[in-house]
Design an enzyme around this catalytic site. Sequence first.
Site, mmCIF file in Angstrom:
data_model
loop_
_atom_site.group_PDB
_atom_site.id
_atom_site.type_symbol
_atom_site.label_atom_id
_atom_site.label_comp_id
_atom_site.label_asym_id
_atom_site.label_seq_id
_atom_site.Cartn_x
_atom_site.Cartn_y
_atom_site.Cartn_z
ATOM 1 N N ARG A 172 35.155 55.811 58.755
ATOM 2 C CA ARG A 172 35.809 54.945 57.659
ATOM 3 C C ARG A 172 37.218 54.601 59.087
ATOM 4 N NH1 ARG A 172 34.262 52.692 54.130
ATOM 5 N NH2 ARG A 172 33.086 54.274 53.157
ATOM 6 N N MET A 185 33.579 43.247 53.173
ATOM 7 C CA MET A 185 32.892 44.045 52.460
ATOM 8 C C MET A 185 32.916 45.403 52.997
ATOM 9 S SD MET A 185 31.775 42.691 50.054
ATOM 10 C CE MET A 185 30.302 42.851 49.446
ATOM 11 N N ASN A 195 42.880 40.174 48.776
ATOM 12 C CA ASN A 195 42.005 40.226 48.973
ATOM 13 C C ASN A 195 41.274 39.154 47.278
ATOM 14 O OD1 ASN A 195 38.890 40.928 48.660
ATOM 15 N ND2 ASN A 195 39.836 42.391 47.053
ATOM 16 N N HIS A 252 38.850 38.500 44.329
ATOM 17 C CA HIS A 252 37.109 39.202 43.816
ATOM 18 C C HIS A 252 37.113 38.283 42.815
ATOM 19 C CE1 HIS A 252 35.404 42.400 42.354
ATOM 20 N NE2 HIS A 252 35.605 41.469 41.445
ATOM 21 N N SER A 302 39.533 36.013 40.718
ATOM 22 C CA SER A 302 41.439 36.777 40.755
ATOM 23 C C SER A 302 41.359 36.573 42.369
ATOM 24 C CB SER A 302 40.918 38.158 40.440
ATOM 25 O OG SER A 302 40.582 38.193 38.828
ATOM 26 N N GLU A 314 43.254 51.990 45.408
ATOM 27 C CA GLU A 314 42.183 51.308 44.394
ATOM 28 C C GLU A 314 41.557 50.032 44.816
ATOM 29 O OE1 GLU A 314 40.963 54.285 41.097
ATOM 30 O OE2 GLU A 314 42.351 54.445 42.402
ATOM 31 N N ASP A 369 39.616 46.795 43.607
ATOM 32 C CA ASP A 369 40.090 45.683 44.063
ATOM 33 C C ASP A 369 40.649 45.719 41.788
ATOM 34 O OD1 ASP A 369 37.999 44.700 44.401
ATOM 35 O OD2 ASP A 369 36.860 45.139 43.152
ATOM 36 N N GLU A 405 37.519 29.877 44.137
ATOM 37 C CA GLU A 405 37.956 30.676 45.038
ATOM 38 C C GLU A 405 38.006 29.705 46.007
ATOM 39 O OE1 GLU A 405 34.850 33.088 46.486
ATOM 40 O OE2 GLU A 405 34.002 34.189 44.854
#
Length: 321
Positions: free
Chosen positions: A67, A92, A109, A111, A138, A145, A147, A176
Amino acid sequence: MAEKAKIAILISGSGSNMAALLYHSKLPNCPYEIVMVGSNKPDAGGLSIAAAEGISIFAHPHKGMTREAHDQIMHDAVIKSGADYIILAGYMRILSAQFVQKWDGRMLNIHPSLLPKYKGLHTHQRAIDAGDKFGGVSVHLVTAELDDGPILGQCKVAILPDDNAESLAKRILFAEHQLYPHIVCEYVSRFQNPKYLLDKVRALALALPQSHERESHGSEGWRVGSEKSGKYFAYFNNRHHGEDHIALLVKTSGMDELLSLCENQPDIYFKPAYYGASGWVAIILNRPNVDWEHIATWMQRSWRSVAPKSMTKLMDIAEQF
Ligand code: GRF
């Protein structure tokens, strides 16, 4: 118009939010421009849309990589593009803590739920199963952490009696596409928003010992000492007296310092009307990339210069430990 904020968008899928952000950037007075679209999926549909619009694209698959290593490659590509912000739009990937840290306060971001409800996946089905009357979307700042970062804006979408996850997702996507460009515009131009700047200044001023706020000639000001005999150490100047800028006024050591600051760094300092004559300098706040630690240091210095000696002595002692 001021220089536009540079944004990089990261996607993994069809990139419809990226497209909404892209077409919005073509409208008059949009405060951002897209300098790069990146993906962990070389075949992400959104990449070809961006390329066709002349935006530089970058893709690097994450398969077989740690990662951290993949995040570093994406980070390097974003830095190379010159972006000030990363806008995640259906990217993703769970991001490494280091990557999130590097973009602290500069990564957003979207969501598809009304956070804090339904973090993670299958948000629409979960809203329907729970019997919710509304789903929604949102936009939030990205923190370590998932979202979970501070919410910058939301849009509610009514759930119809015969909705399924797919039909609801489709309608929420319309919301969105409205919300994301709106919030990105608001966020990247917050440094021109007097309320945002005042809130930041106020928080710093009131964090200093024995300080309180008092208005002075229509400006917010902060004093140290008692309500009765306190002295001002800072003023918020929202283009008062016909000034061009929103500024913080703090005390310098005197005219020599004031004039040299204004002469050497005119994009940061100016001599304010009236107050300048008694050694107050104005620090311009409505500019991108204000260093708030620098502002805090000035405010402490100004506080010290007017605070009662008894109080500054105590501070000196405390600072030695
Ligand atoms: C959107 O539903 C977004 O909220 C979520 O991923 C989806 C991306 O869709 N994070 P698209 O690629 O922008 O069309």
